[in-house]
Motif scaffolding. Structure first.
Motif, PDB file in Angstrom:
ATOM      1  N   SER A  20     -66.537  56.645-101.220  1.00 32.60           N
ATOM      2  CA  SER A  20     -65.239  56.232-101.760  1.00 32.60           C
ATOM      3  C   SER A  20     -65.348  54.969-102.617  1.00 32.60           C
ATOM      4  N   ARG A  21     -66.458  54.261-102.555  1.00 35.58           N
ATOM      5  CA  ARG A  21     -66.634  53.047-103.361  1.00 35.58           C
ATOM      6  C   ARG A  21     -67.725  53.279-104.389  1.00 35.58           C
ATOM      7  N   GLN A  22     -67.328  53.340-105.615  1.00 34.26           N
ATOM      8  CA  GLN A  22     -68.258  53.511-106.713  1.00 34.26           C
ATOM      9  C   GLN A  22     -68.775  52.154-107.160  1.00 34.26           C
ATOM     10  N   ALA A  23     -69.854  52.154-107.911  1.00 32.64           N
ATOM     11  CA  ALA A  23     -70.379  50.906-108.459  1.00 32.64           C
ATOM     12  C   ALA A  23     -69.303  50.249-109.315  1.00 32.64           C
ATOM     13  N   GLY A  24     -69.060  48.976-109.097  1.00 33.43           N
ATOM     14  CA  GLY A  24     -68.046  48.260-109.863  1.00 33.43           C
ATOM     15  C   GLY A  24     -66.643  48.417-109.309  1.00 33.43           C
ATOM     16  N   ASP A  25     -66.478  49.163-108.239  1.00 33.99           N
ATOM     17  CA  ASP A  25     -65.159  49.373-107.626  1.00 33.99           C
ATOM     18  C   ASP A  25     -64.853  48.174-106.733  1.00 33.99           C
ATOM     19  N   ARG A  26     -64.067  47.250-107.263  1.00 32.34           N
ATOM     20  CA  ARG A  26     -63.741  46.033-106.531  1.00 32.34           C
ATOM     21  C   ARG A  26     -62.236  45.842-106.527  1.00 32.34           C
ATOM     22  N   ALA A  27     -61.773  45.013-105.634  1.00 28.70           N
ATOM     23  CA  ALA A  27     -60.345  44.711-105.571  1.00 28.70           C
ATOM     24  C   ALA A  27     -59.930  43.953-106.824  1.00 28.70           C
ATOM     25  N   THR A  28     -58.727  44.210-107.282  1.00 28.48           N
ATOM     26  CA  THR A  28     -58.195  43.519-108.453  1.00 28.48           C
ATOM     27  C   THR A  28     -57.845  42.083-108.065  1.00 28.48           C
ATOM     28  N   PRO A  29     -58.290  41.113-108.840  1.00 24.97           N
ATOM     29  CA  PRO A  29     -57.962  39.716-108.522  1.00 24.97           C
ATOM     30  C   PRO A  29     -56.447  39.496-108.529  1.00 24.97           C
ATOM     31  N   ASP A  30     -55.989  38.645-107.634  1.00 22.77           N
ATOM     32  CA  ASP A  30     -54.559  38.380-107.499  1.00 22.77           C
ATOM     33  C   ASP A  30     -53.943  37.908-108.812  1.00 22.77           C
ATOM     34  N   SER A  31     -54.683  37.158-109.595  1.00 19.65           N
ATOM     35  CA  SER A  31     -54.129  36.633-110.846  1.00 19.65           C
ATOM     36  C   SER A  31     -53.772  37.739-111.835  1.00 19.65           C
ATOM     37  N   LEU A  32     -54.336  38.931-111.666  1.00 16.16           N
ATOM     38  CA  LEU A  32     -54.032  40.050-112.555  1.00 16.16           C
ATOM     39  C   LEU A  32     -52.929  40.949-112.018  1.00 16.16           C
ATOM     40  N   LEU A  33     -52.465  40.707-110.804  1.00 12.26           N
ATOM     41  CA  LEU A  33     -51.468  41.573-110.185  1.00 12.26           C
ATOM     42  C   LEU A  33     -50.028  41.145-110.443  1.00 12.26           C
TER      43      LEU A  33
END
Length: 73
Positions: A14-27
């Protein structure tokens, strides 16, 4: 032998390379532009009715643009 824990050497499917949480500053929803009563009504999930628009106007008068930030997660 079967175990209930995944093999640590195998990547999680379920986690691909580069699959990270979106930083709060972008939400954050606001982009520095003015927040309209229509924005506030729609963000709250309500219909655009005269009563809801009046509610939004009052809320914006009391809380300013941060009213939108308080509604959105």
């Amino acid at each position: 032998m079967s175990t209930s824990q995944p093999d640590a050497s195998q990547p999680d499917a379920s986690r691909q390379a580069g699959d990270r949480a979106t930083p709060d500053s972008l939400l954050h929803a606001r982009t520095g532009t003015d927040v309209s009563p229509e924005d506030l009504v729609l963000a709250s999930g309500k219909d655009l009715t005269p009563d809801n628009l009046e509610w939004a106007r009052r809320k914006l008068d009391e809380e300013g643009p941060s009213a939108l930030d308080k509604i959105l997660p």
